[in-house]
Write an enzyme that holds these catalytic residues in place. Structure first.
Site, PDB file in Angstrom:
ATOM      1  N   LEU A 159       0.827  -1.197   0.000  1.00  0.00           N
ATOM      2  CA  LEU A 159       0.000   0.000   0.000  1.00  0.00           C
ATOM      3  C   LEU A 159       0.868   1.256   0.000  1.00  0.00           C
ATOM      4  O   LEU A 159       0.529   2.252  -0.624  1.00  0.00           O
ATOM      5  CB  LEU A 159      -0.902   0.006   1.238  1.00  0.00           C
ATOM      6  CG  LEU A 159      -1.744  -1.254   1.489  1.00  0.00           C
ATOM      7  CD1 LEU A 159      -2.623  -1.054   2.722  1.00  0.00           C
ATOM      8  CD2 LEU A 159      -2.581  -1.615   0.279  1.00  0.00           C
ATOM      9  N   GLY A 160       1.978   1.208   0.746  1.00  0.00           N
ATOM     10  CA  GLY A 160       2.844   2.373   0.818  1.00  0.00           C
ATOM     11  C   GLY A 160       3.990   2.147   1.780  1.00  0.00           C
ATOM     12  O   GLY A 160       4.100   1.068   2.384  1.00  0.00           O
ATOM     13  N   HIS A 216      -1.718   5.701   8.952  1.00  0.00           N
ATOM     14  CA  HIS A 216      -0.726   4.721   9.418  1.00  0.00           C
ATOM     15  C   HIS A 216       0.698   5.161   9.029  1.00  0.00           C
ATOM     16  O   HIS A 216       1.601   5.172   9.874  1.00  0.00           O
ATOM     17  CB  HIS A 216      -1.088   3.369   8.772  1.00  0.00           C
ATOM     18  CG  HIS A 216      -0.134   2.249   9.008  1.00  0.00           C
ATOM     19  ND1 HIS A 216      -0.410   1.188   9.840  1.00  0.00           N
ATOM     20  CD2 HIS A 216       1.093   1.976   8.500  1.00  0.00           C
ATOM     21  CE1 HIS A 216       0.594   0.331   9.839  1.00  0.00           C
ATOM     22  NE2 HIS A 216       1.525   0.787   9.031  1.00  0.00           N
ATOM     23  N   GLU A 217       0.886   5.548   7.770  1.00  0.00           N
ATOM     24  CA  GLU A 217       2.239   5.886   7.302  1.00  0.00           C
ATOM     25  C   GLU A 217       2.748   7.189   7.922  1.00  0.00           C
ATOM     26  O   GLU A 217       3.943   7.321   8.198  1.00  0.00           O
ATOM     27  CB  GLU A 217       2.274   5.975   5.772  1.00  0.00           C
ATOM     28  CG  GLU A 217       1.980   4.652   5.058  1.00  0.00           C
ATOM     29  CD  GLU A 217       2.968   3.545   5.390  1.00  0.00           C
ATOM     30  OE1 GLU A 217       4.085   3.850   5.836  1.00  0.00           O
ATOM     31  OE2 GLU A 217       2.590   2.366   5.229  1.00  0.00           O
TER      32      GLU A 217
HETATM   33 ZN   LIG Z   1       3.393   0.203   8.617  1.00  0.00          ZN
END
Ligand SMILES: [Zn+2]
Length: 420
Positions: A188-189, A235-236
């Site tokens: 996702l990243g 989250h990131e």
């Molecule tokens: Zn993470």
């Protein structure tokens, strides 16, 4: 049968029973481990920030916390689908402002056993209003790239030399790259941790695949339906502010936050409460805090940071990322907006000794090449009516890093130049 093949077959037959073989949704920790292999000093840098964090936490009661972080979103597109809309970008900024201010409509109810741990992180975000040179900006750059899909193991999107776009001054901006990843990648990243800002400034920022960015447009497309609520960025950004995964990236690992329960491992999908009560790591009857933004559950299932995580993030803002607090990025600019179209050009050699060639590949009109110090002081400017290249004599510059801004009738572009 080799164990790995055996596990793979089990995973194919019983996909729900083998969560550790599920998608590695976030590559931040894996990238970090690779970094440590190449540069063991990274461990020392992380330890130094940890020491700072612990002192900060012990002396946090009298501090003013609220901070607004300027964000620049670099959209890298090879096709029109990847060139996501401004509405999609705005929806991501909105999501961040809700989640980091406890304004999210889906927060835990006050009767939930984990409610006492829920925190307003007191961090806000703006799309940058002015760029590093003081020009007005939308906080969005759009660059067409010849790279159809970026490898999620590479950092190519972070450099114009490899089909990407260079980050803006990472001490003063949160750089986000939104790119296309290969369809067979489930990443996702990934984010850079703050302990690496001083050693690898050009890699600082967060990379996202466009299908998980924001809440509208392409968000949730191509099989990423459970990631359509902008929580990958929540989250990131947590990682970017020094939060680790809540399971400590190990069986019963430590995320170095005091008020999060230890998890046996990551959680997926959306468990029901309580999840793994009295787990093998010694949790109580409430089990694991799977609804924390730093777990791996679906977007609609993650809802909270804790007070301990809040303090840890503010320690990063007070320490390695302290220049954010004085960044002018969120203030409107009195200087006019400049062309946002990017001129394709090559600049070489870089690093350079005395002469740098800027090669456009095709003829440009009304070319202006300006060299700035990182503090924004103009060092030289060369104007040229027309041509497909321009030369910069940099022999008079002292050694260091500079910004070269090339402007022509076709647009403006800035790159970093290192002078030896
Ligand atoms: Zn993470």
């Amino acid at each position: 049968m080799k164990p790995s093949l055996c596990l793979l077959l089990i995973a194919m037959i019983f996909p729900m029973l083998t969560p550790t073989l599920s998608a590695q949704k976030c590559r931040s920790h894996a990238n970090w481990e690779e970094k440590v292999e190449q540069d063991p000093q990274a461990l020392l840098r992380r330890e130094q920030l940890q020491n700072f964090t612990e002192i900060y936490q012990d002396n946090s009661s009298s501090r003013a916390l609220k901070v607004t972080i300027p964000v620049v979103v670099h959209v890298l597109y090879n096709n029109s689908t990847q060139n996501i809309s401004t509405a999609q970008i705005n929806s991501q900024i909105d999501r961040l402002n809700e989640d980091f201010r406890l304004m999210n409509a889906d927060s835990l109810s006050s009767s939930h056993a984990f409610w006492p741990y829920v925190a307003d992180a007191e961090i806000e975000f703006c799309l940058a209003q002015q760029d590093p040179d003081g020009f007005a900006t939308t906080g969005i750059t759009r660059t067409q790239t010849s790279v159809p899909y970026f490898d999620d193991y590479s950092e190519d999107m972070k450099s114009s030399a490899t089909g990407g776009v260079d980050n803006w001054d990472p001490t003063s901006y949160l750089n986000m790259w939104v790119v296309g990843f290969h369809n067979d990648s489930l990443t996702l990243g990934f984010a850079a941790f703050p302990s690496e800002l001083s050693s690898d400034p050009e890699l600082d920022g967060i990379v996202f695949r466009h299908e998980v960015f924001g809440t509208v447009g392409t968000a949730g497309s191509n099989g990423f339906g459970v990631n359509d609520n902008g929580r990958t960025a929540t989250h990131e950004v947590g990682h970017w502010l020094n939060l680790f995964h809540i399971w400590g990236d190990d069986i019963c690992g430590d995320d170095l936050v005091n008020d999060t329960p230890e998890h046996e491992e990551e959680n997926y999908d959306c468990p029901s409460f309580p999840n793994r009560p009295n787990n093998s790591c010694g949790s109580d009857q409430n089990g694991e805090m799977y609804m924390n933004y730093m777990d791996y559950v679906d977007d609609d299932c993650m809802k909270m940071f804790t007070g301990g995580q809040k303090l840890r993030m503010h320690a990063a803002i007070d320490g390695a990322r302290s220049a954010l607090k004085t960044s002018a990025g969120c203030e409107s600019s009195s200087v006019g907006i400049r062309a946002t179209e990017s001129i394709p050009f090559n600049l070489y050699p870089n690093p350079a000794d005395d002469m740098v060639m800027v090669d456009f590949g095709a003829s440009q009109q009304n070319i202006s090449a300006s060299v700035y110090s990182l503090s924004g002081t103009l060092q030289m400017r060369i104007n040229q009516k027309t041509g497909s290249s321009i030369q910069l004599p940099v022999n008079a510059l002292t050694s260091g890093c500079y910004l070269v801004e090339i402007a022509s009738d076709q647009g403006v572009k800035t790159v970093k130049l290192f002078v030896r």
